[in-house]
Design a protein around this motif. Sequence first.
Motif, PDB file in Angstrom:
ATOM      1  N   GLY A  95      43.268 100.036   6.166  1.00  0.00           N
ATOM      2  CA  GLY A  95      44.094 100.302   4.985  1.00  0.00           C
ATOM      3  C   GLY A  95      43.342 100.004   3.702  1.00  0.00           C
ATOM      4  O   GLY A  95      43.375 100.783   2.736  1.00  0.00           O
ATOM      5  N   GLU A  96      42.625  98.874   3.676  1.00  0.00           N
ATOM      6  CA  GLU A  96      41.837  98.502   2.490  1.00  0.00           C
ATOM      7  C   GLU A  96      40.756  99.554   2.211  1.00  0.00           C
ATOM      8  O   GLU A  96      40.526  99.929   1.060  1.00  0.00           O
ATOM      9  CB  GLU A  96      41.181  97.126   2.692  1.00  0.00           C
ATOM     10  CG  GLU A  96      42.166  95.970   2.612  1.00  0.00           C
ATOM     11  CD  GLU A  96      41.585  94.662   3.142  1.00  0.00           C
ATOM     12  OE1 GLU A  96      40.356  94.597   3.372  1.00  0.00           O
ATOM     13  OE2 GLU A  96      42.355  93.703   3.332  1.00  0.00           O
ATOM     14  N   GLN A 134      44.588  96.223   8.858  1.00  0.00           N
ATOM     15  CA  GLN A 134      44.457  95.753   7.470  1.00  0.00           C
ATOM     16  C   GLN A 134      43.181  96.271   6.829  1.00  0.00           C
ATOM     17  O   GLN A 134      43.189  96.768   5.699  1.00  0.00           O
ATOM     18  CB  GLN A 134      44.472  94.218   7.449  1.00  0.00           C
ATOM     19  CG  GLN A 134      45.825  93.629   7.814  1.00  0.00           C
ATOM     20  CD  GLN A 134      45.749  92.126   8.015  1.00  0.00           C
ATOM     21  OE1 GLN A 134      44.790  91.601   8.601  1.00  0.00           O
ATOM     22  NE2 GLN A 134      46.743  91.413   7.523  1.00  0.00           N
ATOM     23  N   THR A 185      46.296  99.941  -5.740  1.00  0.00           N
ATOM     24  CA  THR A 185      47.651 100.228  -5.252  1.00  0.00           C
ATOM     25  C   THR A 185      48.008 101.667  -5.611  1.00  0.00           C
ATOM     26  O   THR A 185      47.514 102.201  -6.597  1.00  0.00           O
ATOM     27  CB  THR A 185      48.686  99.269  -5.880  1.00  0.00           C
ATOM     28  OG1 THR A 185      48.516  99.286  -7.307  1.00  0.00           O
ATOM     29  CG2 THR A 185      48.519  97.855  -5.372  1.00  0.00           C
ATOM     30  N   ARG A 230      52.959  96.551   6.816  1.00  0.00           N
ATOM     31  CA  ARG A 230      52.932  95.105   6.561  1.00  0.00           C
ATOM     32  C   ARG A 230      53.890  94.346   7.470  1.00  0.00           C
ATOM     33  O   ARG A 230      53.608  93.233   7.911  1.00  0.00           O
ATOM     34  CB  ARG A 230      53.276  94.848   5.093  1.00  0.00           C
ATOM     35  CG  ARG A 230      53.079  93.388   4.681  1.00  0.00           C
ATOM     36  CD  ARG A 230      53.582  93.154   3.265  1.00  0.00           C
ATOM     37  NE  ARG A 230      52.600  93.573   2.281  1.00  0.00           N
ATOM     38  CZ  ARG A 230      52.900  94.062   1.091  1.00  0.00           C
ATOM     39  NH1 ARG A 230      54.163  94.220   0.754  1.00  0.00           N
ATOM     40  NH2 ARG A 230      51.961  94.398   0.249  1.00  0.00           N
ATOM     41  N   ARG A 289      42.223 102.745   0.696  1.00  0.00           N
ATOM     42  CA  ARG A 289      42.574 102.593  -0.726  1.00  0.00           C
ATOM     43  C   ARG A 289      41.333 102.574  -1.611  1.00  0.00           C
ATOM     44  O   ARG A 289      41.356 103.069  -2.734  1.00  0.00           O
ATOM     45  CB  ARG A 289      43.427 101.332  -0.924  1.00  0.00           C
ATOM     46  CG  ARG A 289      44.806 101.460  -0.278  1.00  0.00           C
ATOM     47  CD  ARG A 289      45.741 100.331  -0.651  1.00  0.00           C
ATOM     48  NE  ARG A 289      45.427  99.090   0.022  1.00  0.00           N
ATOM     49  CZ  ARG A 289      45.833  98.765   1.250  1.00  0.00           C
ATOM     50  NH1 ARG A 289      46.555  99.623   1.946  1.00  0.00           N
ATOM     51  NH2 ARG A 289      45.503  97.616   1.782  1.00  0.00           N
ATOM     52  N   GLU A 314      50.614  99.914   1.738  1.00  0.00           N
ATOM     53  CA  GLU A 314      50.569  98.759   2.651  1.00  0.00           C
ATOM     54  C   GLU A 314      51.946  98.431   3.225  1.00  0.00           C
ATOM     55  O   GLU A 314      52.053  97.897   4.331  1.00  0.00           O
ATOM     56  CB  GLU A 314      50.006  97.543   1.898  1.00  0.00           C
ATOM     57  CG  GLU A 314      49.470  96.470   2.812  1.00  0.00           C
ATOM     58  CD  GLU A 314      48.840  95.308   2.062  1.00  0.00           C
ATOM     59  OE1 GLU A 314      48.554  94.289   2.707  1.00  0.00           O
ATOM     60  OE2 GLU A 314      48.621  95.423   0.846  1.00  0.00           O
TER      61      GLU A 314
END
Length: 488
Positions: A211-212, A208, A129, A193, A215, A189
Motif C-alpha cells: 500500500g505504501e 502495508q 494520502t 486497515r 501511494r 489505507e
Amino acid sequence: MSLKRERDAIEDDEDNEDEVTVKFRRGRVVEDRRSRHCPYLDTINRSVLDFDFEKLCSISLSHINVYACLICGKYFQGRGQKSHAYTHSVQFSHHVFLNLHTLKFYCLPDNYEIIDSSLEDITYVLKPTFTKQHIEGLDKHGKLYRAYDGTTYLPGIVGLNNIKANDYANAVLQAFSNVPPLRNYFLEEENYRGIRRPPGDIMFLLVQRFGELMRKLWNPRNFKAHVSPHEMLQAVVLCSKKNFQITKQGDAVDFMTWFLNALHGALGGTKKKPSILTKVFQGSMRIFSKKLPHPDLPPEEKEALLVTEEYQEQMSESTFLFLTLDLPTAPLYKDEKEQLIIPQVPLFNILGKFNGSTEKEYKTYKENFLKKFQLTKLPPYLIFCIKRFTKNNFFVEKNPTIVNFPITNVDLREYLTEEAQVTEKNTTYDLIANVVHDGKPTEGSYRIHVLHHGTGKWYEMQDLQVTDILPQMITLSEAYIQIWKRQN
C-alpha cells in the motif's frame, strides 16, 4: 517571559475571570509556546530527503522513536538530551527534525515543536494520502507533474530503483500498480486497515508495504521522479523466508505466483472468502484428466487397464489467478547464414491449450496423465504467463520464441464452454502490461511495458529508466507475463 511566569500571571487573575476565559488564555499560552517561529526552516534541504528506506536510526539501528534530520536526511533516535538526534543537532548545527511516526516537526536542541504550513509538502512525501475524488480522476487525464528536483513525470509511470538484482520483482510490482481496481484499493489505507490477523502474524506487513509503495508511485507531489522499493522488498524477503532476495536474480513468474497468494491470504482471503485479488484476477476452468498406463507395460495389459474405471476421463472444476501458455519447442537448426532462426508463434496458437479438445501429456514422478482444459469464467483482468523456461537437474533452458499478439481486441469466446458462452457477455480483452525477459536464463534482466490509461500511451520501464514506446514495438519482445483488461 518564561512559560512558568506566564502561567503564574494567569493564575493570579483567574479569580476575577469566568471559566471559559481562563481556558482560552491557558490554551493560548501553550499554543504560542508550541507554534513559535523557527528561525532554521530555511536550512531544510529537500533534495537530500529520502523516505523510501527503512526507518532505522543510523547509529543505534533501532526503529523506535526515529527522527529524520531535514538538513542532511539521516535518521536518528530520540530527541532527549542524551539521544542521537540531540547529539547530532549540537555537533553539526542541524536543527530541524521530523518524527517519522507522528509526523511532527521539532527544533533541536531547543526541543520545541514547529507548526508551519510550509512543511506540509514534506509530510505528504513521507505519507501521501488520496481522496476518493482524486482516485477517480487518475485515469481521466495525463497531466505531467514536476518533482522537486526539476524532472517531470506521470504519476504511476515512475522508475523503481534496482538495489542489486531485484528487477524481477520491480517489473511485477510495476505491472500490478497499473491495474486500476487493485491500485485504487491500496491507495486508500482504510480499505485494509481493519483486517484482523492472528497475533504474531508477519504477513500483513506485505499488505502495508505494498500500500505504501502504491501511494508513493502515484504521488503527484514527489521530490524525485523515481521510487526505491527498499521497504517493500525487505517485507518480501522476510515474508517469503528468503526465497526471494534483493541480491540474487529471481524468476518473475515464481515471484508473482507467491506474491498473489501471499497477499490474498494476508488480506484474509481463503478458497471460499474472496479478496480484492480474486475479485480482479480469478477465473475458473474445467479440467478433463485421463490416466495413462505405464509405457513399459505389454500392449495387452495396457488395453486391459484402459477399460477399468481408474483410467476413464475425469472432469473437475478449478479456479485460477493466471493462465500458463506453453510455447512450441524451439528449433535447434540454423539457417544458411549460420544464424539461429528466432521462431515465432501466434498468440491464438498457444491459447489453443484451453479450447477443450487439445490434449497434452503431463508426467509426475509415478504416473502420466492426458489433460484438456476449457474456461468456464473469465476475470475482469486476465494474466498470461508464457512458459519460457524449462528446468532439469543440471541447467535451465530458455525458449526465445516470439509470440505474435495484437495489443487490443483479443476475443476469448471460443475457449469458453457452451454454457459460459451464453453467460459471459463480454469476452474481448486489451493488453495493459507486458513483462519482458532479456538475455540468458539464469542471468538476464527484466523490463516492462505499461499502458497509461489517462494518455493512452505506452511506456517502457527498466528500473529507473522510463521511455515512451510505440505499441508495435511491444510485440517484438520476448513477453513473459501479460495482463489483459476486459473491455467494458
